[in-house]
Design a protein around this motif. Structure first.
Motif, short mmCIF file in Angstrom:
data_model
loop_
_atom_site.label_atom_id
_atom_site.label_comp_id
_atom_site.label_asym_id
_atom_site.label_seq_id
_atom_site.Cartn_x
_atom_site.Cartn_y
_atom_site.Cartn_z
N ASP A 249 0.83 -1.21 0.00
CA ASP A 249 0.00 0.00 0.00
C ASP A 249 0.86 1.26 0.00
O ASP A 249 0.54 2.23 -0.69
CB ASP A 249 -0.93 0.01 1.21
N GLU B 49 2.18 1.97 -3.42
CA GLU B 49 1.11 2.54 -4.26
C GLU B 49 0.94 4.02 -3.95
O GLU B 49 0.77 4.84 -4.87
CB GLU B 49 -0.19 1.78 -4.04
N GLU B 50 0.99 4.39 -2.68
CA GLU B 50 0.87 5.79 -2.28
C GLU B 50 2.04 6.62 -2.83
O GLU B 50 1.85 7.73 -3.32
CB GLU B 50 0.82 5.88 -0.75
N THR C 263 3.84 5.96 -5.48
CA THR C 263 3.67 6.06 -6.93
C THR C 263 2.59 7.07 -7.28
O THR C 263 2.78 7.90 -8.18
CB THR C 263 3.34 4.67 -7.52
N ARG C 264 1.47 7.06 -6.56
CA ARG C 264 0.41 8.05 -6.80
C ARG C 264 0.92 9.48 -6.58
O ARG C 264 0.49 10.41 -7.25
CB ARG C 264 -0.80 7.80 -5.90
N ALA C 265 1.84 9.64 -5.64
CA ALA C 265 2.41 10.96 -5.37
C ALA C 265 3.45 11.36 -6.42
O ALA C 265 3.95 12.49 -6.40
CB ALA C 265 3.05 10.98 -3.98
N GLY C 266 3.77 10.44 -7.35
CA GLY C 266 4.71 10.75 -8.41
C GLY C 266 6.16 10.73 -7.98
O GLY C 266 7.02 11.32 -8.65
N ASP D 170 9.69 9.00 -7.58
CA ASP D 170 10.48 7.94 -8.20
C ASP D 170 11.39 7.33 -7.14
O ASP D 170 12.37 7.94 -6.72
CB ASP D 170 11.31 8.54 -9.34
N ASN E 198 9.01 2.25 -10.28
CA ASN E 198 7.63 2.28 -9.78
C ASN E 198 6.73 3.21 -10.60
O ASN E 198 5.51 3.04 -10.59
CB ASN E 198 7.58 2.68 -8.30
N LEU E 199 7.31 4.15 -11.33
CA LEU E 199 6.50 5.04 -12.15
C LEU E 199 6.26 4.48 -13.55
O LEU E 199 5.62 5.13 -14.38
CB LEU E 199 7.15 6.43 -12.24
#
Length: 133
Positions: free
Chosen positions: A41, A44-45, A47-50, A52, A124-125
């Motif tokens: 989780d 994922e957080e 990656t959502r925040a952009g 790297d 991750n991006l």
């Protein structure tokens, strides 16, 4: 006590040793170390925040994400001063300016080492053509 999570690439010997040598439990309580190469989780957080993860570790305190030089600066301020490593870490990274200047040097060394070891990037991006160092 704050919830503390430190996310980094455990395949990097430098990163792994650094994170294991930090003494944070006295000031922060339990800190959870998370391997950036494992689905979670928190990844994922991130990656959502952009952010790297190949360019910097992430420290999450409660709901705030500290990235790269901000993370290493925060860790230095929170770590105990017991032991030579922690005293040196505090002395070097207590200054945000010093952390901002030195972090890219550390990242460069990390990337060179992982390249020599034949490791791939976490990516991750999901950037195309961004799998190798």
């Amino acid at each position: 006590m704050q919830e503390a999570v430190l996310v980094y690439d455990t395949q990097c010997p430098f990163c792994d040793q650094y994170c294991r040598l930090l003494r944070l439990r006295d000031s922060v309580g339990e800190i959870r170390l998370v391997d950036a190469r494992q689905a979670s989780d928190i990844m994922e957080e991130i990656t959502r925040a952009g952010l790297d993860i190949d360019q910097g570790m992430v420290l999450k305190l409660d709901d705030r994400l500290y990235y790269g030089d901000d993370a290493i600066h925060a860790l230095a301020l929170m770590s105990s001063r017991s032991g030579m490593f922690n005293r040196l870490n505090y002395w070097i990274f207590r200054s945000p300016r010093r952390a901002r200047w030195l972090y890219p040097v550390l990242r460069y060394c990390r990337n060179r080492l992982l390249r020599l070891m034949g490791r791939t990037k976490v990516n991750n991006l999901a950037r195309p053509d961004n799998t190798h160092f």
